[in-house]
Design a protein around this motif. Structure first.
Motif, PDB file in Angstrom:
ATOM      1  N   LEU A  68       0.829  -1.199   0.000  1.00 46.86           N
ATOM      2  CA  LEU A  68       0.000   0.000   0.000  1.00 46.86           C
ATOM      3  C   LEU A  68       0.866   1.251   0.000  1.00 46.86           C
ATOM      4  CD1 LEU A  68      -2.718  -1.298   2.483  1.00 46.86           C
ATOM      5  CD2 LEU A  68      -2.916  -1.055  -0.006  1.00 46.86           C
ATOM      6  N   LYS A  69       0.247   2.378  -0.261  1.00 44.16           N
ATOM      7  CA  LYS A  69       0.987   3.644  -0.385  1.00 44.16           C
ATOM      8  C   LYS A  69       1.829   3.917   0.863  1.00 44.16           C
ATOM      9  CE  LYS A  69      -2.277   6.009  -3.466  1.00 44.16           C
ATOM     10  NZ  LYS A  69      -3.281   7.100  -3.546  1.00 44.16           N
ATOM     11  N   GLY A  70       3.059   4.334   0.617  1.00 45.43           N
ATOM     12  CA  GLY A  70       3.969   4.609   1.711  1.00 45.43           C
ATOM     13  C   GLY A  70       4.884   3.451   2.042  1.00 45.43           C
ATOM     14  N   TYR A  71       4.713   2.320   1.351  1.00 42.73           N
ATOM     15  CA  TYR A  71       5.451   1.109   1.682  1.00 42.73           C
ATOM     16  C   TYR A  71       6.191   0.533   0.476  1.00 42.73           C
ATOM     17  CZ  TYR A  71       2.859   0.868   6.094  1.00 42.73           C
ATOM     18  OH  TYR A  71       2.349   1.136   7.337  1.00 42.73           O
ATOM     19  N   GLY A  72       7.392   0.030   0.743  1.00 45.77           N
ATOM     20  CA  GLY A  72       8.115  -0.739  -0.248  1.00 45.77           C
ATOM     21  C   GLY A  72       8.342  -0.006  -1.553  1.00 45.77           C
ATOM     22  N   LYS A  73       8.007  -0.671  -2.651  1.00 40.05           N
ATOM     23  CA  LYS A  73       8.233  -0.122  -3.985  1.00 40.05           C
ATOM     24  C   LYS A  73       7.022   0.646  -4.522  1.00 40.05           C
ATOM     25  CE  LYS A  73      11.574  -3.726  -5.228  1.00 40.05           C
ATOM     26  NZ  LYS A  73      11.892  -4.824  -6.173  1.00 40.05           N
ATOM     27  N   THR A  74       5.963   0.732  -3.736  1.00 42.11           N
ATOM     28  CA  THR A  74       4.815   1.556  -4.120  1.00 42.11           C
ATOM     29  C   THR A  74       5.130   3.009  -3.786  1.00 42.11           C
ATOM     30  OG1 THR A  74       3.229  -0.249  -3.867  1.00 42.11           O
ATOM     31  CG2 THR A  74       2.351   1.985  -3.625  1.00 42.11           C
ATOM     32  N   ASP A  75       4.469   3.928  -4.494  1.00 42.70           N
ATOM     33  CA  ASP A  75       4.725   5.354  -4.275  1.00 42.70           C
ATOM     34  C   ASP A  75       4.524   5.744  -2.813  1.00 42.70           C
ATOM     35  OD1 ASP A  75       5.405   5.845  -6.874  1.00 42.70           O
ATOM     36  OD2 ASP A  75       3.500   6.793  -7.439  1.00 42.70           O
ATOM     37  N   LYS A  76       5.253   6.775  -2.411  1.00 47.49           N
ATOM     38  CA  LYS A  76       5.190   7.286  -1.039  1.00 47.49           C
ATOM     39  C   LYS A  76       4.745   8.745  -1.075  1.00 47.49           C
ATOM     40  CE  LYS A  76       8.827   4.126   0.445  1.00 47.49           C
ATOM     41  NZ  LYS A  76       8.799   3.404  -0.846  1.00 47.49           N
ATOM     42  N   PRO A  77       3.450   8.973  -1.088  1.00 50.35           N
ATOM     43  CA  PRO A  77       2.959  10.357  -1.132  1.00 50.35           C
ATOM     44  C   PRO A  77       3.254  11.097   0.168  1.00 50.35           C
ATOM     45  CG  PRO A  77       1.148   8.847  -0.744  1.00 50.35           C
ATOM     46  CD  PRO A  77       2.349   7.997  -1.024  1.00 50.35           C
ATOM     47  N   LEU A  83      -4.143   9.241   0.699  1.00 59.23           N
ATOM     48  CA  LEU A  83      -4.462   8.058   1.491  1.00 59.23           C
ATOM     49  C   LEU A  83      -5.941   7.943   1.825  1.00 59.23           C
ATOM     50  CD1 LEU A  83      -1.444   7.838   3.963  1.00 59.23           C
ATOM     51  CD2 LEU A  83      -1.745   6.775   1.734  1.00 59.23           C
ATOM     52  N   ALA A  84      -6.770   8.803   1.264  1.00 58.99           N
ATOM     53  CA  ALA A  84      -8.218   8.664   1.458  1.00 58.99           C
ATOM     54  C   ALA A  84      -8.645   7.258   1.042  1.00 58.99           C
ATOM     55  CB  ALA A  84      -8.961   9.716   0.645  1.00 58.99           C
ATOM     56  N   TYR A  85      -9.500   6.633   1.831  1.00 61.18           N
ATOM     57  CA  TYR A  85      -9.873   5.247   1.565  1.00 61.18           C
ATOM     58  C   TYR A  85     -10.606   5.102   0.224  1.00 61.18           C
ATOM     59  CZ  TYR A  85      -8.697   4.617   6.483  1.00 61.18           C
ATOM     60  OH  TYR A  85      -8.038   4.596   7.696  1.00 61.18           O
ATOM     61  N   LYS A  86     -11.368   6.105  -0.172  1.00 64.75           N
ATOM     62  CA  LYS A  86     -12.044   6.039  -1.466  1.00 64.75           C
ATOM     63  C   LYS A  86     -11.028   6.075  -2.600  1.00 64.75           C
ATOM     64  CE  LYS A  86     -15.647   6.153  -4.284  1.00 64.75           C
ATOM     65  NZ  LYS A  86     -15.031   6.271  -5.603  1.00 64.75           N
ATOM     66  N   THR A  87     -10.041   6.954  -2.494  1.00 60.68           N
ATOM     67  CA  THR A  87      -8.996   7.041  -3.514  1.00 60.68           C
ATOM     68  C   THR A  87      -8.249   5.720  -3.626  1.00 60.68           C
ATOM     69  OG1 THR A  87      -8.716   9.415  -3.148  1.00 60.68           O
ATOM     70  CG2 THR A  87      -6.883   8.252  -4.187  1.00 60.68           C
ATOM     71  N   GLU A 235      15.322   1.244   5.162  1.00 58.69           N
ATOM     72  CA  GLU A 235      15.296   1.604   3.745  1.00 58.69           C
ATOM     73  C   GLU A 235      14.048   2.406   3.399  1.00 58.69           C
ATOM     74  OE1 GLU A 235      15.441  -2.157   1.830  1.00 58.69           O
ATOM     75  OE2 GLU A 235      17.592  -2.483   2.204  1.00 58.69           O
ATOM     76  N   ASN A 236      12.924   2.004   3.984  1.00 62.43           N
ATOM     77  CA  ASN A 236      11.629   2.592   3.653  1.00 62.43           C
ATOM     78  C   ASN A 236      11.411   3.925   4.367  1.00 62.43           C
ATOM     79  OD1 ASN A 236       8.858   1.766   2.349  1.00 62.43           O
ATOM     80  ND2 ASN A 236       8.304   2.516   4.368  1.00 62.43           N
ATOM     81  N   GLY A 237      11.882   3.987   5.627  1.00 58.69           N
ATOM     82  CA  GLY A 237      11.595   5.140   6.466  1.00 58.69           C
ATOM     83  C   GLY A 237      10.179   5.067   7.009  1.00 58.69           C
ATOM     84  N   LEU A 238       9.915   5.751   8.091  1.00 62.55           N
ATOM     85  CA  LEU A 238       8.589   5.742   8.716  1.00 62.55           C
ATOM     86  C   LEU A 238       7.725   6.912   8.276  1.00 62.55           C
ATOM     87  CD1 LEU A 238       7.518   3.584  10.728  1.00 62.55           C
ATOM     88  CD2 LEU A 238       9.999   3.561  10.502  1.00 62.55           C
ATOM     89  N   GLU A 239       8.252   7.770   7.372  1.00 61.37           N
ATOM     90  CA  GLU A 239       7.448   8.912   6.929  1.00 61.37           C
ATOM     91  C   GLU A 239       6.168   8.457   6.228  1.00 61.37           C
ATOM     92  OE1 GLU A 239      11.583  10.241   7.539  1.00 61.37           O
ATOM     93  OE2 GLU A 239      10.679   8.552   6.460  1.00 61.37           O
ATOM     94  N   LEU A 243       2.186   8.491   7.832  1.00 58.07           N
ATOM     95  CA  LEU A 243       1.230   9.368   7.153  1.00 58.07           C
ATOM     96  C   LEU A 243      -0.188   8.795   7.235  1.00 58.07           C
ATOM     97  CD1 LEU A 243       1.228  12.047   5.451  1.00 58.07           C
ATOM     98  CD2 LEU A 243       1.135  10.585   3.415  1.00 58.07           C
ATOM     99  N   TRP A 244      -0.297   7.477   7.375  1.00 56.12           N
ATOM    100  CA  TRP A 244      -1.615   6.865   7.522  1.00 56.12           C
ATOM    101  C   TRP A 244      -2.330   7.376   8.772  1.00 56.12           C
ATOM    102  CZ3 TRP A 244      -4.087   2.628   4.819  1.00 56.12           C
ATOM    103  CH2 TRP A 244      -3.444   2.274   3.634  1.00 56.12           C
TER     104      TRP A 244
END
Length: 343
Positions: A68-77, A83-87, A235-239, A243-244
């Motif tokens: 999910l967003k913010g994790y691993g190789k997925t984008d980190k907004p 992170l809106a659940y509908k989006t 590697e990922n960071g907690l930023e 954000l969640w």
């Protein structure tokens, strides 16, 4: 963590959905079996399900597991609106479409357990069952998550502060502090769950203990898994993961949730309520029965991490429930889940 065998298995893919780069695992079902959509939580991402996935695929079930967003190789907004659940639901349904998966059994752990029911409510024709672990189903609300109100509600019942950590993780400085104390943080998260009640969940507890008790917590994780998680967070960071919490305590979900016409769940709903969970223990999760028409609850002998502590045992119970509810095949829709949410 990207070097761990779990992330090297066939089926990991990348794709762009509504402008977001996703990294996800897609394993096709066999013999007409259903597909599970696994939604992970905070902070270790998809790795949470490393032991659970093979228990499902060995029985022929399919898997869609996005980082999910913010994790691993997925984008980190950096904007909570992303992170809106509908989006996120709109983007995840595009992953299902790309993979040719029509209906799924949703499994959400931790923050994934907040996203999963919203996906089912925004796309009721795509969900045949709902499994939430270590988190209660929360009906649509007119405001963002308010930890102070939750503390006022639950402390008299539980005798301790169970969600003070939400305030900490939502604070602008929390990611920096966590990044500087990763080994202590991981040891606490994956240590004695009883310590959560004194070192994690009370207001201000984590900020104090993470600095004063460096590396003193014994963890039940294997040495390899602990090193893998610490490396991943380094590697990922907690930023991205924190954000969640910032998003949940903001108003980003309010407008879309007003379109959900009924808060009551009618699709088959399994709650995994660990005996030793400190944040939302069994007395809280049992109360979900009032919000669901087709409710089942189980109590594994674990803390917050049932999919990591008892992946085989949890899979057995989940698949037994799936069979009992008649949702084990890719074409099945439980008669109890038709007309979900009264929409």
């Amino acid at each position: 963590m990207s070097n761990h065998p779990f992330f090297k298995q066939p089926g990991w893919k990348t794709g762009v959905f509504s402008g977001t780069n996703y990294h996800y695992l897609s394993i096709k079902s066999h013999a007409g079996k259903a597909t599970f959509l696994l939604l992970h939580g905070f902070p270790t991402g998809a790795f949470t399900f490393k032991g659970f996935v093979p228990e499902l695929t060995s029985k022929g079930y399919g898997i869609i597991l996005p980082e999910l967003k913010g994790y691993g190789k997925t984008d980190k907004p950096t904007d909570v609106a992303a992170l809106a659940y509908k989006t996120q639901s709109d983007e995840i349904v595009q992953i299902l479409d790309k993979e040719g998966v029509n209906k799924v059994i949703l499994v959400g752990h931790d923050f994934g357990g907040a996203l999963a029911p919203r996906f089912a409510q925004y796309y009721p024709d795509r969900a045949t069952g709902l499994v939430l672990a270590s988190l209660p189903y929360a009906p649509p609300a007119p405001t963002g998550l308010n930890p102070d109100l939750l503390l006022q509600k639950f402390k008299p019942i539980l005798g301790y502060e169970n969600v003070g950590h939400i305030k900490y993780f939502a604070h602008p400085d929390s990611a920096k502090e966590l990044n500087e104390n990763l080994e202590t943080f991981v040891s606490l998260l994956y240590g004695d769950p009883a310590q959560w009640k004194t070192h994690l969940t009370p207001v201000n507890a984590l900020s104090t203990h993470i600095k004063e008790e460096h590396r003193k917590h014994e963890s039940w994780l294997s040495k390899e898994d602990k090193e893998t998680i610490v490396q991943f967070l380094a590697e990922n960071g907690l930023e991205g993961p924190t954000l969640w919490f910032k998003a949940a305590t903001s108003e980003v979900n309010v407008a879309a949730e007003k379109t959900i016409t009924s808060p009551r769940l009618t699709l088959p709903f399994l709650s995994i309520s660990p005996v030793h969970e400190a944040t939302y223990p069994p007395p809280i999760l049992k109360a979900q029965a009032a919000l669901a028409e087709n409710f089942t609850i189980i109590h594994p002998d674990t803390g917050h991490w049932p999919f990591e502590q008892q992946p085989k045992e949890i899979a057995v119970q989940v698949l037994k429930w799936v069979e009992e509810k008649g949702i084990s095949s890719s074409s099945s829709v439980s008669t109890e889940s038709k007309g979900m949410y009264g929409c």
